[in-house]
Write a protein that holds these residues in place. Sequence first.
Motif, short mmCIF file in Angstrom:
data_model
loop_
_atom_site.label_atom_id
_atom_site.label_comp_id
_atom_site.label_asym_id
_atom_site.label_seq_id
_atom_site.Cartn_x
_atom_site.Cartn_y
_atom_site.Cartn_z
N ASP A 1 7.88 3.52 0.73
CA ASP A 1 7.95 3.18 2.17
C ASP A 1 7.33 1.70 2.42
O ASP A 1 6.42 1.60 3.04
CB ASP A 1 7.27 4.22 2.84
CG ASP A 1 7.64 4.10 4.35
OD1 ASP A 1 8.51 3.25 4.71
OD2 ASP A 1 6.76 4.76 5.25
N SER A 2 7.98 0.42 2.18
CA SER A 2 7.53 -0.72 2.45
C SER A 2 8.47 -1.60 2.57
O SER A 2 9.79 -1.67 2.34
CB SER A 2 6.85 -1.10 1.14
OG SER A 2 6.47 -2.54 1.22
N GLU B 1 0.89 -1.15 -0.04
CA GLU B 1 0.00 -0.05 0.11
C GLU B 1 0.82 1.27 -0.10
O GLU B 1 0.18 2.47 -0.53
CB GLU B 1 -1.02 -0.07 1.28
CG GLU B 1 -0.49 0.19 2.68
CD GLU B 1 -1.40 0.11 3.70
OE1 GLU B 1 -2.51 0.01 3.39
OE2 GLU B 1 -1.03 -0.15 4.84
N ASN B 2 2.13 1.20 0.54
CA ASN B 2 3.19 2.53 0.49
C ASN B 2 4.06 2.33 -0.45
O ASN B 2 5.16 3.00 -0.41
CB ASN B 2 3.42 2.76 1.76
CG ASN B 2 2.42 2.84 2.85
OD1 ASN B 2 1.73 3.72 2.63
ND2 ASN B 2 2.79 2.35 4.14
N CYS B 3 3.82 1.68 -1.65
CA CYS B 3 4.72 1.30 -2.85
C CYS B 3 4.01 1.11 -3.88
O CYS B 3 4.07 -0.20 -4.30
CB CYS B 3 5.53 0.33 -2.16
SG CYS B 3 6.96 -0.11 -3.40
#
Length: 349
Positions: free
Chosen positions: A238-239, A218-220
């Motif tokens: 950010d993963s 979800e952060n990538c």
Amino acid sequence: MHALTHGDIKTAQDRIAGRIRPVTLARVDPGAIRTGHRDPLDDRPEQPCEVWLALEFMQHTGSFKARGAQNFIQAHRDAGTLPEAGVTIASGGNAGLACAWAAQQQGIPATVFLPANAPQVKVAKLRGYGADVQLVGSEYAEALAACEEFAASTGALTSHAYDHPLIAAGAGTLLEEILQQIPGLDTVLVAVGGGGLFAGVATAAQHHGIRTIAVEPENCRALNAALEAERLVDVPVDSIAGDSLGARRTSAMALHAAQQDRAHSVIVPDSEIVRARQRLWYHRRIAVEYGAATALAALTSPDQHRPDTHDRPSTWGRSYRPGNGEKVCVVLCGANTDPSDLVHRPEEH
């Protein structure tokens, strides 16, 4: 942009035959992964879905990228466009390893550029494949600039980690091999970073009428964000899977493939990626990198949303739930990981 075709993938399949390891498949034990939906008004007996794992981490160099690298170099050899200076790439990850290996197999020089602070284990592995490793600067951008300067001055052929039709076509050969072993396959799940694997697999799947689920942290989520924006965009990375799926921007080929029918995008949280990776270890003694576990996390994550239809492009949800009797294959794309954090955890039941 070169629009990838199924013909490109079939050509790649013929080109690299005998040069890569055919994929091994393993069926997941019935009930090991809770999947499936039932209409409460449907009184027919439930037909279990089949879930298969494509063990592509057993490929040369530990990831699917060996396919694209071999196709890239062999195509240039066949065309007579392989320079004496060989190939060059800026990558200390799976793409760099694959490029160095394929060059060694073809008997040509490979020059790989890395930041000076690259892990020694990667440097050693690259040198083990015969590559000339150049350590430049403190970040990837500096290594990339040095690689481009080297190519301009020596005439070396520049390879790319994912954004090249020959690289993506080589990756797509994986789906053709899976189909030979799973007739009637309905759905394939694949993790997405830059999008080379997804573009190849989705193009082949589209040709055969198979659904492709693109799974990202979800952060990538470079592809998911591009689908929402309907254009290529940069995203923060950010993963826990950022080392292999951490592209800030996906490829135009991947976006094009994702916009076709039967292609869908799912995002999963890091916590579910960690859990999926642990499950593979506990139930199968398979140690994969977080990027590979990302694809499985779409099946094992708690169901939060279900699409209205399986058959139109969408950016829905945080999980994928197969229907009754559906045949599903999850691509475990790489295993260049440190397994020490798996061995000492308490067993999950």
